[in-house]
Design a protein around this motif. Structure first.
Motif, PDB file in Angstrom:
ATOM      1  N   GLY A   7       0.823  -1.212   0.000  1.00  0.00           N
ATOM      2  CA  GLY A   7       0.000   0.000   0.000  1.00  0.00           C
ATOM      3  C   GLY A   7       0.850   1.252   0.000  1.00  0.00           C
ATOM      4  O   GLY A   7       0.574   2.209  -0.710  1.00  0.00           O
ATOM      5  N   GLN A   8       1.918   1.239   0.822  1.00  0.00           N
ATOM      6  CA  GLN A   8       2.812   2.392   0.878  1.00  0.00           C
ATOM      7  C   GLN A   8       3.533   2.573  -0.449  1.00  0.00           C
ATOM      8  O   GLN A   8       3.761   3.688  -0.904  1.00  0.00           O
ATOM      9  CB  GLN A   8       3.825   2.210   2.022  1.00  0.00           C
ATOM     10  CG  GLN A   8       3.201   2.253   3.405  1.00  0.00           C
ATOM     11  CD  GLN A   8       2.458   3.548   3.675  1.00  0.00           C
ATOM     12  OE1 GLN A   8       2.928   4.635   3.338  1.00  0.00           O
ATOM     13  NE2 GLN A   8       1.286   3.447   4.273  1.00  0.00           N
ATOM     14  N   LYS A  11       1.135   4.110  -2.933  1.00  0.00           N
ATOM     15  CA  LYS A  11       0.927   5.526  -2.604  1.00  0.00           C
ATOM     16  C   LYS A  11       2.106   6.371  -3.075  1.00  0.00           C
ATOM     17  O   LYS A  11       1.927   7.459  -3.626  1.00  0.00           O
ATOM     18  CB  LYS A  11       0.734   5.696  -1.097  1.00  0.00           C
ATOM     19  CG  LYS A  11       0.284   7.097  -0.693  1.00  0.00           C
ATOM     20  CD  LYS A  11       0.385   7.341   0.795  1.00  0.00           C
ATOM     21  CE  LYS A  11      -0.479   6.388   1.582  1.00  0.00           C
ATOM     22  NZ  LYS A  11      -0.471   6.718   3.026  1.00  0.00           N
ATOM     23  N   ALA A  35      -0.431   2.556  -9.867  1.00  0.00           N
ATOM     24  CA  ALA A  35      -0.412   1.961  -8.525  1.00  0.00           C
ATOM     25  C   ALA A  35      -0.127   0.466  -8.566  1.00  0.00           C
ATOM     26  O   ALA A  35      -0.261  -0.216  -7.548  1.00  0.00           O
ATOM     27  CB  ALA A  35      -1.738   2.225  -7.825  1.00  0.00           C
ATOM     28  N   GLU A  40      -6.803  -0.895  -4.259  1.00  0.00           N
ATOM     29  CA  GLU A  40      -6.926   0.158  -3.240  1.00  0.00           C
ATOM     30  C   GLU A  40      -6.410   1.506  -3.753  1.00  0.00           C
ATOM     31  O   GLU A  40      -6.186   2.416  -2.959  1.00  0.00           O
ATOM     32  CB  GLU A  40      -6.116  -0.256  -1.998  1.00  0.00           C
ATOM     33  CG  GLU A  40      -6.561  -1.577  -1.389  1.00  0.00           C
ATOM     34  CD  GLU A  40      -7.658  -1.392  -0.384  1.00  0.00           C
ATOM     35  OE1 GLU A  40      -7.527  -0.505   0.471  1.00  0.00           O
ATOM     36  OE2 GLU A  40      -8.654  -2.126  -0.452  1.00  0.00           O
ATOM     37  N   TRP A  41      -6.242   1.628  -5.067  1.00  0.00           N
ATOM     38  CA  TRP A  41      -5.632   2.848  -5.609  1.00  0.00           C
ATOM     39  C   TRP A  41      -6.409   4.111  -5.230  1.00  0.00           C
ATOM     40  O   TRP A  41      -5.808   5.135  -4.917  1.00  0.00           O
ATOM     41  CB  TRP A  41      -5.506   2.745  -7.132  1.00  0.00           C
ATOM     42  CG  TRP A  41      -6.832   2.653  -7.835  1.00  0.00           C
ATOM     43  CD1 TRP A  41      -7.537   1.521  -8.109  1.00  0.00           C
ATOM     44  CD2 TRP A  41      -7.624   3.744  -8.315  1.00  0.00           C
ATOM     45  NE1 TRP A  41      -8.718   1.830  -8.736  1.00  0.00           N
ATOM     46  CE2 TRP A  41      -8.803   3.186  -8.878  1.00  0.00           C
ATOM     47  CE3 TRP A  41      -7.451   5.121  -8.337  1.00  0.00           C
ATOM     48  CZ2 TRP A  41      -9.795   3.970  -9.448  1.00  0.00           C
ATOM     49  CZ3 TRP A  41      -8.449   5.898  -8.903  1.00  0.00           C
ATOM     50  CH2 TRP A  41      -9.594   5.326  -9.455  1.00  0.00           C
ATOM     51  N   ARG A  43      -8.248   4.608  -2.632  1.00  0.00           N
ATOM     52  CA  ARG A  43      -8.028   4.876  -1.205  1.00  0.00           C
ATOM     53  C   ARG A  43      -6.681   5.555  -0.999  1.00  0.00           C
ATOM     54  O   ARG A  43      -6.560   6.467  -0.173  1.00  0.00           O
ATOM     55  CB  ARG A  43      -8.094   3.571  -0.420  1.00  0.00           C
ATOM     56  CG  ARG A  43      -7.928   3.744   1.073  1.00  0.00           C
ATOM     57  CD  ARG A  43      -8.021   2.417   1.775  1.00  0.00           C
ATOM     58  NE  ARG A  43      -7.921   2.560   3.208  1.00  0.00           N
ATOM     59  CZ  ARG A  43      -7.906   1.546   4.048  1.00  0.00           C
ATOM     60  NH1 ARG A  43      -7.979   0.317   3.599  1.00  0.00           N
ATOM     61  NH2 ARG A  43      -7.811   1.755   5.341  1.00  0.00           N
ATOM     62  N   ARG A  44      -5.658   5.126  -1.737  1.00  0.00           N
ATOM     63  CA  ARG A  44      -4.337   5.742  -1.618  1.00  0.00           C
ATOM     64  C   ARG A  44      -4.381   7.205  -2.057  1.00  0.00           C
ATOM     65  O   ARG A  44      -3.707   8.057  -1.472  1.00  0.00           O
ATOM     66  CB  ARG A  44      -3.313   4.978  -2.466  1.00  0.00           C
ATOM     67  CG  ARG A  44      -3.166   3.517  -2.108  1.00  0.00           C
ATOM     68  CD  ARG A  44      -2.788   3.303  -0.660  1.00  0.00           C
ATOM     69  NE  ARG A  44      -2.961   1.905  -0.280  1.00  0.00           N
ATOM     70  CZ  ARG A  44      -3.380   1.483   0.904  1.00  0.00           C
ATOM     71  NH1 ARG A  44      -3.666   2.367   1.837  1.00  0.00           N
ATOM     72  NH2 ARG A  44      -3.508   0.206   1.154  1.00  0.00           N
ATOM     73  N   GLU A  47      -5.788   9.192   0.710  1.00  0.00           N
ATOM     74  CA  GLU A  47      -4.780   9.362   1.759  1.00  0.00           C
ATOM     75  C   GLU A  47      -3.795  10.460   1.385  1.00  0.00           C
ATOM     76  O   GLU A  47      -3.386  11.248   2.248  1.00  0.00           O
ATOM     77  CB  GLU A  47      -4.047   8.035   1.994  1.00  0.00           C
ATOM     78  CG  GLU A  47      -4.913   6.973   2.659  1.00  0.00           C
ATOM     79  CD  GLU A  47      -4.249   5.609   2.704  1.00  0.00           C
ATOM     80  OE1 GLU A  47      -3.151   5.451   2.109  1.00  0.00           O
ATOM     81  OE2 GLU A  47      -4.824   4.695   3.311  1.00  0.00           O
TER      82      GLU A  47
END
Length: 202
Positions: A7-8, A11, A35, A40-41, A43-44, A47
């Motif tokens: 995820g990091q 992001k 991504a 989860e792109w 969502r990133r 964030e």
């Protein structure tokens, strides 16, 4: 741990791509590829905007953007908000909501009713967003599936009519009315300019 690292990584890639294309309209399909195909792109991106203060806009913010389009307006940071929802609070909210999306009713683990190609994954969403003064208290949190959390299933919510919206605005304070005006001018700059020109002509 590996999932968090992925995820990091996604992001960081998205952040670099936005900065390299500041002021350019970017499509969701391209951003998902950037991504690494992560589900989860979106969502990133949230964030990056909410937690790191990147001035990323969508069609909810600018009228010239279509759904699925994003733009990093400039590199000037906007107010950011640290997400600090504990594991205990997450577990409590999910259990309280019966592991069911509070917008569309999708149940965790089952095929999603609006996208049967993927199983329903639940996130924790704010009822009143932190940018509008909302808190991380359980009373301000609800379970949302990834589809609704990305805004793809907003059709499940009944949109208020212009009459209802105007009635609410008329009842609000002058300072709140000015905030609404500022938001509208920001979203519809061209239409605002055209309206002012027509007004002067009359």
């Amino acid at each position: 741990m590996k999932k968090s690292a992925r995820g990091q990584g996604a992001k960081a890639k998205l952040r670099e791509y936005f900065i390299a294309n500041v002021g350019q309209i970017l499509e969701s399909t391209t951003l998902q590829q950037v991504a690494g195909g992560s589900s989860e792109w979106a969502r990133r991106i949230r964030e990056l905007r909410n937690e790191q203060g990147m001035n990323i806009k969508t069609h909810n913010d600018l009228s010239e953007l279509k759904p699925g389009q994003y733009i990093l307006v400039n590199l000037k940071p906007i107010p950011s908000f640290e997400r600090a929802i504990s594991k205990e609070t997450r577990a409590f909210v999910l259990d309280r909501n019966g592991f069911t999306c509070q917008m569309c009713g999708a149940v965790a683990g089952e095929p999603h009713p609006y996208d049967s190609s993927r199983k329903t994954r639940l996130h924790i969403g704010h009822i009143i967003d932190k940018s509008q003064g909302g808190t991380d208290d359980a009373s301000n949190l609800r379970a949302l599936c990834s589809v609704c959390n990305e805004g793809a299933a907003n059709i499940t919510l009944e949109r208020p009519s212009s009459e209802k919206l105007l009635a609410q605005i008329r009842r609000s304070s002058g300072s709140d009315q000015l905030k609404v005006l500022q938001w509208l001018v920001g979203k519809f700059p061209k239409q605002t300019s055209d309206f002012l020109v027509k007004t002067k002509e009359i």
